[in-house]
Every structure is written in C-alpha cells, then in structure tokens.
Design a protein around this motif. Sequence first.
Motif, PDB file in Angstrom:
ATOM      1  N   ALA A   1       0.642 -29.144  39.739  1.00  0.00           N
ATOM      2  CA  ALA A   1       0.636 -30.587  39.507  1.00  0.00           C
ATOM      3  C   ALA A   1      -0.242 -31.001  38.329  1.00  0.00           C
ATOM      4  O   ALA A   1      -0.408 -32.175  38.073  1.00  0.00           O
ATOM      5  N   ALA A   2      -0.798 -30.015  37.628  1.00  0.00           N
ATOM      6  CA  ALA A   2      -1.736 -30.370  36.569  1.00  0.00           C
ATOM      7  C   ALA A   2      -1.003 -30.740  35.286  1.00  0.00           C
ATOM      8  O   ALA A   2      -0.002 -30.135  34.942  1.00  0.00           O
ATOM      9  N   SER A   3      -1.516 -31.703  34.581  1.00  0.00           N
ATOM     10  CA  SER A   3      -0.969 -32.049  33.283  1.00  0.00           C
ATOM     11  C   SER A   3      -1.790 -31.347  32.220  1.00  0.00           C
ATOM     12  O   SER A   3      -2.735 -30.637  32.519  1.00  0.00           O
ATOM     13  N   ALA A   4      -1.435 -31.554  30.972  1.00  0.00           N
ATOM     14  CA  ALA A   4      -2.086 -30.821  29.886  1.00  0.00           C
ATOM     15  C   ALA A   4      -3.583 -31.111  29.809  1.00  0.00           C
ATOM     16  O   ALA A   4      -4.367 -30.253  29.412  1.00  0.00           O
ATOM     17  N   ASP A   5      -4.000 -32.297  30.203  1.00  0.00           N
ATOM     18  CA  ASP A   5      -5.429 -32.596  30.102  1.00  0.00           C
ATOM     19  C   ASP A   5      -6.205 -32.164  31.341  1.00  0.00           C
ATOM     20  O   ASP A   5      -7.380 -32.483  31.485  1.00  0.00           O
ATOM     21  N   GLY A   6      -5.588 -31.450  32.244  1.00  0.00           N
ATOM     22  CA  GLY A   6      -6.300 -30.939  33.414  1.00  0.00           C
ATOM     23  C   GLY A   6      -6.245 -31.882  34.584  1.00  0.00           C
ATOM     24  O   GLY A   6      -6.557 -31.513  35.699  1.00  0.00           O
ATOM     25  N   GLY A   7      -5.848 -33.113  34.347  1.00  0.00           N
ATOM     26  CA  GLY A   7      -5.701 -34.055  35.449  1.00  0.00           C
ATOM     27  C   GLY A   7      -4.352 -33.874  36.116  1.00  0.00           C
ATOM     28  O   GLY A   7      -3.648 -32.899  35.853  1.00  0.00           O
ATOM     29  N   CYS A   8      -3.984 -34.769  36.979  1.00  0.00           N
ATOM     30  CA  CYS A   8      -2.730 -34.593  37.688  1.00  0.00           C
ATOM     31  C   CYS A   8      -1.600 -35.351  37.000  1.00  0.00           C
ATOM     32  O   CYS A   8      -1.787 -36.445  36.478  1.00  0.00           O
ATOM     33  N   ALA A   9      -0.426 -34.711  37.049  1.00  0.00           N
ATOM     34  CA  ALA A   9       0.731 -35.328  36.413  1.00  0.00           C
ATOM     35  C   ALA A   9       1.162 -36.571  37.183  1.00  0.00           C
ATOM     36  O   ALA A   9       1.596 -37.564  36.600  1.00  0.00           O
ATOM     37  N   ASP A  10       1.026 -36.507  38.494  1.00  0.00           N
ATOM     38  CA  ASP A  10       1.411 -37.634  39.336  1.00  0.00           C
ATOM     39  C   ASP A  10       0.278 -38.652  39.324  1.00  0.00           C
ATOM     40  O   ASP A  10      -0.828 -38.372  39.790  1.00  0.00           O
ATOM     41  N   ASP A  11       0.536 -39.851  38.804  1.00  0.00           N
ATOM     42  CA  ASP A  11      -0.578 -40.801  38.670  1.00  0.00           C
ATOM     43  C   ASP A  11      -1.001 -41.416  40.003  1.00  0.00           C
ATOM     44  O   ASP A  11      -1.941 -42.179  40.058  1.00  0.00           O
ATOM     45  N   GLN A  12      -0.279 -41.087  41.065  1.00  0.00           N
ATOM     46  CA  GLN A  12      -0.722 -41.540  42.386  1.00  0.00           C
ATOM     47  C   GLN A  12      -1.875 -40.678  42.901  1.00  0.00           C
ATOM     48  O   GLN A  12      -2.553 -41.034  43.838  1.00  0.00           O
ATOM     49  N   ILE A  13      -2.051 -39.506  42.296  1.00  0.00           N
ATOM     50  CA  ILE A  13      -3.081 -38.576  42.769  1.00  0.00           C
ATOM     51  C   ILE A  13      -4.217 -38.548  41.753  1.00  0.00           C
ATOM     52  O   ILE A  13      -3.982 -38.333  40.572  1.00  0.00           O
ATOM     53  N   ALA A  14      -5.428 -38.793  42.222  1.00  0.00           N
ATOM     54  CA  ALA A  14      -6.574 -38.719  41.336  1.00  0.00           C
ATOM     55  C   ALA A  14      -7.346 -37.443  41.641  1.00  0.00           C
ATOM     56  O   ALA A  14      -7.351 -36.980  42.770  1.00  0.00           O
ATOM     57  N   GLY A  15      -7.964 -36.888  40.641  1.00  0.00           N
ATOM     58  CA  GLY A  15      -8.803 -35.719  40.897  1.00  0.00           C
ATOM     59  C   GLY A  15      -8.411 -34.538  40.058  1.00  0.00           C
ATOM     60  O   GLY A  15      -7.489 -34.593  39.251  1.00  0.00           O
ATOM     61  N   ASP A  16      -9.130 -33.434  40.276  1.00  0.00           N
ATOM     62  CA  ASP A  16      -8.934 -32.247  39.457  1.00  0.00           C
ATOM     63  C   ASP A  16      -7.880 -31.329  40.073  1.00  0.00           C
ATOM     64  O   ASP A  16      -7.167 -31.712  41.008  1.00  0.00           O
ATOM     65  N   GLY A  17      -7.779 -30.115  39.549  1.00  0.00           N
ATOM     66  CA  GLY A  17      -6.759 -29.172  40.005  1.00  0.00           C
ATOM     67  C   GLY A  17      -6.861 -28.859  41.477  1.00  0.00           C
ATOM     68  O   GLY A  17      -5.860 -28.667  42.166  1.00  0.00           O
ATOM     69  N   TYR A  18      -8.094 -28.783  41.998  1.00  0.00           N
ATOM     70  CA  TYR A  18      -8.264 -28.457  43.420  1.00  0.00           C
ATOM     71  C   TYR A  18      -7.665 -29.557  44.295  1.00  0.00           C
ATOM     72  O   TYR A  18      -6.971 -29.298  45.268  1.00  0.00           O
ATOM     73  N   THR A  19      -7.966 -30.822  43.904  1.00  0.00           N
ATOM     74  CA  THR A  19      -7.427 -31.930  44.678  1.00  0.00           C
ATOM     75  C   THR A  19      -5.910 -31.947  44.606  1.00  0.00           C
ATOM     76  O   THR A  19      -5.235 -32.125  45.613  1.00  0.00           O
ATOM     77  N   CYS A  20      -5.396 -31.734  43.376  1.00  0.00           N
ATOM     78  CA  CYS A  20      -3.933 -31.737  43.191  1.00  0.00           C
ATOM     79  C   CYS A  20      -3.281 -30.730  44.124  1.00  0.00           C
ATOM     80  O   CYS A  20      -2.316 -31.042  44.822  1.00  0.00           O
ATOM     81  N   ARG A  21      -3.804 -29.538  44.095  1.00  0.00           N
ATOM     82  CA  ARG A  21      -3.196 -28.464  44.864  1.00  0.00           C
ATOM     83  C   ARG A  21      -3.312 -28.741  46.361  1.00  0.00           C
ATOM     84  O   ARG A  21      -2.395 -28.503  47.128  1.00  0.00           O
ATOM     85  N   PHE A  22      -4.482 -29.266  46.726  1.00  0.00           N
ATOM     86  CA  PHE A  22      -4.717 -29.575  48.135  1.00  0.00           C
ATOM     87  C   PHE A  22      -3.758 -30.656  48.614  1.00  0.00           C
ATOM     88  O   PHE A  22      -3.211 -30.608  49.708  1.00  0.00           O
ATOM     89  N   GLU A  23      -3.525 -31.657  47.717  1.00  0.00           N
ATOM     90  CA  GLU A  23      -2.624 -32.764  48.050  1.00  0.00           C
ATOM     91  C   GLU A  23      -1.191 -32.283  48.269  1.00  0.00           C
ATOM     92  O   GLU A  23      -0.440 -32.885  49.036  1.00  0.00           O
TER      93      GLU A  23
END
Lengths: 201, 406
Positions: free
Chosen positions: B16-38
């Motif tokens: 779910a990570a975008s090129a800047d390390g944040g999440c591609a889905d703008d409903q999800i905030a946080g880093d890669g760990y949060t993305c993956r956990f979500e």
Amino acid sequence: MTPETAYVTPDVLLAPLDPAYLADETPARTGLRWSAFLSADALPRAATLLLQAGWHLEDICGLDVREGLMAVYHFDRMTSPGRLAIRVLMDRAAPVLPSIADIHQGAEWHERETADFYGIAFTGNPNPAPLLLPEGMQGHPLLKGEAARAPLAALLAVPGREDTVLRKAEGFTLLDPAEDAKPAKPAKARAAATEEGADNA
Amino acid sequence: MHSTETLWSNGTSCPAASADGGCADDQIAGDGYTCRFEQGARPESLILNMGPQHPSTHGVLRVLLELDGEYIVRAEPVLGYLHRMHEKMAEVKTPAQFMPNMGRVDYLHALAWNWAYVGAVEKLAGIEIPERAEYLRVITCELNRISSHLLWWGAYLLDLGAFTPIMYAFDDREMLLDLLQLMTGSRLTYSSFRFGGVYTDASPAFVQGVRQFIPHLRSRLPMYTALVTENIILRRRIEEVGVIPQDMVTRYGASGPVARGSGIAYDVRRAEPYSVYDRFDYEIPVRHEECSMARYMVRMAEIEQSLRIIEQAIESLPDGEHMHPKAPKPSFKLPAGESYFAVEGARGKIGVWIASDGGKTPYRVKLRAPGFSNLALFAECARGTLLADAVAILGSLDMVIPEIDR
C-alpha cells in the motif's frame, strides 16, 4: 511439547534428517553441547522434531564467511539443558531459507532481524518487514567485505576443541583447516589505531 | 516520509506504500507498518497506534492494535526506535573497548550483560578469575537484580495507576545505587567487570553498607506486600490477565520470570551453572497461575532470594585479589574459536555468542536479549483481551526496550 517430554539426544532426534555433520561438544570450552550442519530443506522438519521434544529456540545468528552466508540456530531445553547449534550454509548469490516461524513462533522476529542484518530471505515468514532497521534502508550492516571474510574453519575448527564427531557425510569439507587460516582484516588497522584508548579503559 | 521505495526483506515493496513512503490510499494515515497492518483489518475495526511515546511502553516501543470495541483483535509490536547496532560495534572494537556498550544494552541490569560478555571472552580465551572476584560479581550482580526489580515494581504500578509505590521503591533503590557506585563508579550504566576480575575491590564501607542494607530491605518488604500486593484493585487488574501457557513459553523461547510465572523452574544459574552460584543456598521462585500476577509474585520473591545470596556471599567473602595476576592487558588478542555464555538476568536468559578468527576484534558477536523473546509473545498473549489489559500485560513482561532493540 511440554517441557517434561523425555529427553532424546539430538544425534538420535536428527538422525532421520541425515545431517552432514553432527558433533558432541565440550560445553566448558564452547558453551555448546551439540552442533550440527543441516541443509536448508531439512530445517523445518528439524524445528518440528525439536519443538516436539521440548526444545526452544534461543536465537538465530547470521554469519558471513568465505564459503557463503550462514545462519546458526541455537536451541536449548528448559529441562535437561544443553545447547544445540544448527548451522545452515547458503549460497551468497541467493541467500534463502525456509521460515520456521509457523513452528517456533518466536523465530519470526529472529528471522526478520537476520534479514535486516544479512539480507537473508526467509520464505514463509508471516510478516517479512524490517524489524530493527528503518524501512527503505539499503544494504545490510553485518555483511563483510571480501578481504575481511574468514573461512568457516578458522572460526569453528580450532585446535584443541576436542569435539567428538558423531556423523560426517562424505565430502563434507567445511571444517577442514583452511590453507590460510588468517585472512587480512581491515578492522585490525582501526583497532591498532585506538589501542591507546583501550589501554586506558 | 522516505524518498526511497519501501523495501521489505523479501524484496517486494509494501503493497500500500506510495513512492514517498506514505500510503497510496488517502483514507489510511501512517507509515508502511500501519499500511500493512491496516490491510488485514476487518472493516468495522478501529486501528490504534500505541506508542512509541506512550508512557506505559517504557521508552520507545510502538504497538499497533486492531480493536473491536475495547477488545484487542490483533496486535503487532513495532521495534527499532532504540536500535543502536551493538553487534556491529562489537565487530569493530576490541573486547575491552566494547565493554562500556554492555552497560547500555539493558541499563536496568547492566551487570548481568557485563557478565555475559566477560564470561564469553574468558571462556574463549581461557582467562581465570580469582575467587574473591567471583564473589564480588555475585554480590554486585544480585544487588543490581534487586534494583532492577524495584524499578520494575514502581513503574509497573505507575502504569496501573498507583502513583505512590514508586516513591518507596526509589527510596530503597537509591541506597542500592549508592552501594553500586562504590564498586562501579556509576549509578546506572555500569561497566565494571574486567576480563579476569572486577575493576575495584570491595571497600570496608561497601561491605558495611551491604550488611546494613539486607535487614533494611527485609524490613520494608512486608510493607510492600501490605500496601500493594494484597491491594484488591491491583489484584483485580492483573490476576488471570495475560495468561501465558507453558507451550507458549517454549514456542517463543521466553525465559526469566515470564517462564517461572508459568510454572517452569528454569533459571540459568541452576540450568547452566556459572561462577560460584552453586555454593549458596537459595530457591528459584516459581508460580503456576501463568498470569500477570504470577510474574509479579515471582519477582517479589526473587528480591528475597537475591538478598539471601548476597547475605551468604558477603559473610563468606574470601580474601585475595580482585583481579587475576595473569589477567590480560586490555589490548590482548582473542584466540580463534567460538564461545556461548549465558547468565540469568533480571528479565531472563542473556546469551552472548562470540566467534573469533584470532584477529584483534571479534569476528561476530551475537547478543541474545531475554526481553526480545519475552515481548515476541505479546501479540499472541494479548489477543482477545481488553485494551486496558494490554498495559497490564506489557508491564508484567518487564521489558527494557534498549535491550530488545540493541
């Protein structure tokens, strides 16, 4: 799975897996009671047998040697303790091991840490994200340069170790003495430069 | 935010990570760990990020939690906020230069880490230790264990909302720090063990101080019990909470009070005897309830047992040298070979594995931290418990994050 399980020595326990090398060690010298070399394929089966016999995983240590990358799994028992080191050698070009985190759940973090430090991939790890190093970091800090790599025998097959070798497959030469046991170590020069500081310690 | 692509250890990028390390889905905030956990969360769940600055995470542990109401569906500790790469430092420093690091891995029981490292080096190099130094190591290491348990006690109760006990604990701990300062020169990050002995000999003031401290702490412990241990609010908070069955201990390689609170009488001082521990009469406290209260009771009983060991050691302290006359100079070279040395720390089995090729610095040093394995079981243990129980469980594991991250 309970710690009260009757004690079966690892040489008997691991015999069906046909380890390339298995030795009875001297704990007073190395802190190990047993050591074995296994193939990567045999690892999950070994982990299962050990768990059923009441062994727990202490740690997984990566090691960068001239022959390739190695992972050392230390197992111990709560009752009738005695440490077992299981060593698995990998090709440097494709360092891949099967994960044992589905058997010993504690292995998940140890594997992720080893992946961080050495770039070893553990197939089947339930959460293969970086554990201690930052996301996106390139490189693996414990890999050594080619000149700094020692042959495995220089670390593990030292004179006076007095292990009793119980099994040794034909063609197993990993622990034969290397021709040049002491490679050039770049770390030496740095240590010598700060020797004065060490003397004041 | 990172400019580089997020790389996971299996070589793929976070889904779910975008090129800047944040999440591609703008409903999800946080880093890669949060993305993956979500990604694995049920739609009706609430994702809660606890730490790394939460006070009950003691330092810098972060835990991702998926909540169904107040119940924990899933938990994932995120480590690395206090990672210093001690194992790399060990490869570029001589053993003597690396010693100060051993006071900083687990700062609450620094002397146990001192001991694990000097023990591994001494075993590998065949260095002898005078008997008096062995006794001094036992005495200081056990004093340090008590100071660690006292701090845990105060801080754990603080986590649970009891503010006063830490004042009592720190009052007694202060005396321990004064005593340890006489032997080590420091109050927290001790590095006073040496290859072949200890840095200073015991002064009459130290021996006298230890003799006075033992009855003092013994007179305080009944008050600890009456004030806190029997308190109904505490017992309701931690009894039958955080149950860790024996097979979970084995599957995760947990040790120390976590294993002994689950009925496993495993203590490195008995299982893999080292130094002169076999000369003293003491018990290994074990509880069978498997819950947070059991681990609490084990630690409280261990304070009394450590006092017993110290009492016997200080009364039978032999005369002689505190450093072996043939102890190596700090610039000595480690011989080739490997050695694994384990000691019982306040949190469990501490192990140091050294592999040396005979060079000036060790070829590889592995630090086995007990807290690492103890915390690893948190995710499984916390499943299905209340959010408030997460605090009770984390505290009962007595984690010291610098030791886990190393």
